[in-house]
Scaffold this active site. Structure first.
Site, short mmCIF file in Angstrom:
data_model
loop_
_atom_site.label_atom_id
_atom_site.label_comp_id
_atom_site.label_asym_id
_atom_site.label_seq_id
_atom_site.Cartn_x
_atom_site.Cartn_y
_atom_site.Cartn_z
N GLU A 95 0.82 -1.20 0.00
CA GLU A 95 0.00 0.00 0.00
C GLU A 95 0.86 1.26 0.00
OE1 GLU A 95 -3.13 0.01 3.04
OE2 GLU A 95 -2.52 2.06 3.40
N CYS A 108 3.25 8.31 1.61
CA CYS A 108 3.64 7.36 2.65
C CYS A 108 3.94 6.03 1.96
CB CYS A 108 2.47 7.22 3.63
SG CYS A 108 2.79 5.97 4.89
N CYS A 115 5.60 -7.59 7.57
CA CYS A 115 6.61 -7.12 8.52
C CYS A 115 6.85 -8.22 9.54
CB CYS A 115 6.14 -5.85 9.23
SG CYS A 115 7.36 -5.18 10.39
N CYS A 119 4.36 -6.26 16.08
CA CYS A 119 3.69 -5.38 17.05
C CYS A 119 2.20 -5.73 17.07
CB CYS A 119 3.91 -3.91 16.68
SG CYS A 119 5.64 -3.51 16.43
N CYS A 122 -0.77 -3.81 15.20
CA CYS A 122 -0.55 -3.38 13.82
C CYS A 122 -1.04 -4.43 12.82
CB CYS A 122 0.93 -3.11 13.62
SG CYS A 122 1.41 -2.86 11.91
N GLU A 182 9.17 -2.57 8.08
CA GLU A 182 10.13 -1.87 8.94
C GLU A 182 11.33 -1.46 8.07
OE1 GLU A 182 10.67 -0.54 11.92
OE2 GLU A 182 12.76 -0.29 11.34
N SER A 213 10.64 6.06 9.57
CA SER A 213 10.07 5.64 10.85
C SER A 213 10.56 4.24 11.20
CB SER A 213 8.54 5.62 10.73
OG SER A 213 7.96 5.18 11.95
N SER A 236 9.14 4.78 16.79
CA SER A 236 7.84 4.32 17.29
C SER A 236 8.02 3.79 18.70
CB SER A 236 7.29 3.21 16.38
OG SER A 236 7.05 3.75 15.10
N LEU A 237 7.79 4.63 19.67
CA LEU A 237 8.08 4.26 21.06
C LEU A 237 6.90 3.49 21.68
CD1 LEU A 237 10.63 4.82 22.78
CD2 LEU A 237 9.28 6.54 23.98
N HIS A 238 5.75 4.12 21.76
CA HIS A 238 4.48 3.52 22.21
C HIS A 238 4.44 3.08 23.67
CE1 HIS A 238 3.89 3.71 18.00
NE2 HIS A 238 4.38 2.54 17.69
N CYS A 355 0.60 5.11 8.08
CA CYS A 355 -0.29 4.60 7.05
C CYS A 355 0.14 3.18 6.68
CB CYS A 355 -0.32 5.51 5.84
SG CYS A 355 1.23 6.29 5.50
N1 SAH Z 1 7.66 -0.22 10.95
C1 SAH Z 1 7.85 1.17 11.13
C2 SAH Z 1 7.17 2.01 10.08
C3 SAH Z 1 5.81 1.59 9.63
S1 SAH Z 1 4.55 1.63 10.85
C4 SAH Z 1 7.42 1.58 12.51
O1 SAH Z 1 6.80 0.78 13.21
O2 SAH Z 1 7.74 2.70 12.90
C5 SAH Z 1 4.23 3.37 10.94
C6 SAH Z 1 3.59 3.79 12.23
O3 SAH Z 1 2.24 3.30 12.30
C7 SAH Z 1 4.29 3.29 13.46
O4 SAH Z 1 4.46 4.34 14.38
C8 SAH Z 1 3.29 2.27 13.98
O5 SAH Z 1 3.46 2.02 15.32
C9 SAH Z 1 1.98 2.91 13.64
N2 SAH Z 1 0.82 2.02 13.73
C10 SAH Z 1 0.76 0.71 13.47
N3 SAH Z 1 -0.48 0.22 13.68
C11 SAH Z 1 -1.23 1.25 14.09
C12 SAH Z 1 -2.60 1.40 14.48
N4 SAH Z 1 -3.42 0.36 14.46
N5 SAH Z 1 -3.01 2.61 14.85
C13 SAH Z 1 -2.17 3.67 14.86
N6 SAH Z 1 -0.87 3.60 14.51
C14 SAH Z 1 -0.41 2.41 14.12
FE1 SF4 Z 2 6.09 -3.67 11.62
FE2 SF4 Z 2 5.87 -1.05 12.22
FE3 SF4 Z 2 3.71 -2.68 12.18
FE4 SF4 Z 2 5.51 -2.94 14.13
S1 SF4 Z 2 4.22 -1.14 13.73
S2 SF4 Z 2 4.57 -4.63 12.96
S3 SF4 Z 2 7.39 -2.51 13.02
S4 SF4 Z 2 4.99 -2.14 10.44
#
Ligand code: SAH
Ligand code: SF4
Length: 395
Positions: A95, A108, A115, A119, A122, A182, A213, A236-238, A355
């Site tokens: 996408e 984006c 991936c 996580c 995601c 990633e 990212s 992406s800390l979270h 995205c």
């Molecule tokens: N893998 C990389 C880049 C792609 S994900 C990363 O994790 O940073 C891009 C961003 O989307 C990341 O910050 C990820 O944590 C966030 N993301 C993933 N799933 C999500 C969701 N369901 N709602 C909001 N953000 C989300």
């Molecule tokens: Fe991969 Fe980023 Fe999704 Fe984590 S948030 S599974 S690193 S795409």
């Protein structure tokens, strides 16, 4: 049939193009001619009108099949958000999202099909890693967006009445590596694609307008810093404590917060760039004030800007977005603690922060399921109902 396997011209750097021309018995300056078309978004050798006819034919033969097919296009936010589902010759689909603003056009892009990072909130992670994208496949997503902006078409596909009208730039001004995958787990291709985008003789985007990212692959952050490309790094800390982050971002078990924080400090010192911390705010999971305080401490130590993104609900994930009250309290606490914060509106609108997360499944016209969804058997119906929703999946 050519004996040479399919060549994606965008996968070649300058030297690669020079070698290709040498192999074909062409003078060196042809490489520069081809490059000048590629950076204008023209990848069809037949349209490279300053090349001799025989070379155009030869290149067309070699590159046949390197252009991805647009299998779905969705428009959201009154034509401001365009989502493209692109399928490569081997059937893998990814996408790409184009977001248009009055003064910028941000694309984006994805770096992997699927991936491996797992996580749990995601959608991309649910299917696991299908394969790496090549540098060319990464750059091509920008080319597709560029074509869409400039012409209102992608390949032979008209983008429809919503089209790309309504003002704003007619070319890509910003690129965020926040789609599927990633980027730092595909570092070589990511860096090669950045070089295309950043090169003044390439797409000429400023490093400032390119954001990579990462989930926090510490060694790769170091390697990225060593390259001396002053990109914007988003982490992406979270979660701001290891116990919680081990759960939300499993790579934390390998590279815990203390290591990540050091890597961010080193990146900032090397590149003189302010790092962004991404925080996907999940209801009753990481939206409490203890996390806010711990996050503020980290952000202040590494002088990072915090982007808070309310979680986009994902089928198969039990967690939900936070309430408005808890979101506001979280933001207020960060501000009180001296952090600089932006709250992102996510509803498919300002999808810049994240995205590529939801269009993991999609029926094709013939009812078959895209490869990215195969691992999600059983959840496919749920995924489809979301992917078919009013904003095409939300992100
Ligand atoms: N893998 C990389 C880049 C792609 S994900 C990363 O994790 O940073 C891009 C961003 O989307 C990341 O910050 C990820 O944590 C966030 N993301 C993933 N799933 C999500 C969701 N369901 N709602 C909001 N953000 C989300
Ligand atoms: Fe991969 Fe980023 Fe999704 Fe984590 S948030 S599974 S690193 S795409």
């Amino acid at each position: 049939m050519s004996v040479i396997s399919v060549v994606d011209l965008y996968s070649l750097d300058r030297e690669g193009l020079v070698s290709l021309m040498a192999e074909l018995g062409e003078p060196r300056f042809r490489a520069a001619q081809v490059a000048s078309w590629l950076v204008r978004g023209v990848d069809d050798p037949h349209r490279m009108t300053d090349l001799p006819g025989a070379l155009r034919e030869r290149l067309a033969e070699m590159t046949a099949g390197s252009t991805p097919e647009l299998v779905a296009h969705r428009v959201a936010d009154d034509g401001r958000t365009h989502k493209f589902l692109l399928r490569f010759a081997d059937g893998e689909a990814i996408e790409t999202v184009l977001m248009r603003y009055p003064r910028r056009a941000t694309v984006c892009i994805s770096t992997q099909a699927g991936c491996a990072m797992g996580c749990p909130f995601c959608a991309t992670g649910q299917a696991g890693l299908r394969r790496q994208l090549s540098a060319g496949e990464i750059v091509r997503q920008v080319v597709v967006a560029q074509q869409a902006l400039a012409t209102g078409r992608v390949g032979d596909v008209e983008l429809g009445p919503a089209g790309l009208e309504g003002g704003g730039p007619d070319h890509v001004t910003n690129v965020v590596y926040m789609g599927m995958g990633e980027p730092l787990a595909n570092l070589d291709a990511t860096v090669a694609s950045v070089r295309w985008l950043h090169d003044p003789e390439g797409f000429g985007l400023s490093a400032r307008s390119i954001t990579v990212s990462t989930v926090g692959l510490v060694p790769a952050i170091g390697r990225l810093a060593d390259l001396g490309l002053p990109l914007t790094l988003a982490v992406s800390l979270h979660a701001a404590t290891d116990t919680l982050r081990d759960e939300l971002v499993p790579i934390n078990r390998t590279h815990p917060l203390v290591e990540l924080e050091d890597a961010v400090q080193a990146y900032r010192a090397r590149t003189r760039r302010r790092v962004t911390i991404e925080w996907c705010l999940i209801g009753d999971v990481n939206d409490d004030l203890v996390q806010a305080d711990a996050l503020a401490r980290i952000a202040r130590r590494v002088r990072a800007h915090v982007n808070v993104i309310p979680m986009n609900p994902t089928p198969g994930v039990r967690w939900k977005e936070p309430t408005v009250a808890r979101t506001q309290a979280f933001i207020a606490r960060l501000e009180q603690a001296g952090a600089t914060v932006t709250l992102r509106d996510t509803r498919g609108r300002d999808a810049e922060a994240a995205c590529g997360q939801l269009l993991a499944a999609r029926t094709l016209g013939d009812g078959s399921i895209l490869p990215a969804a195969r691992g999600a058997a059983g959840r496919v119906d749920a995924l489809l109902s979301v992917a078919e929703g009013p904003s095409g999946g939300g992100r």
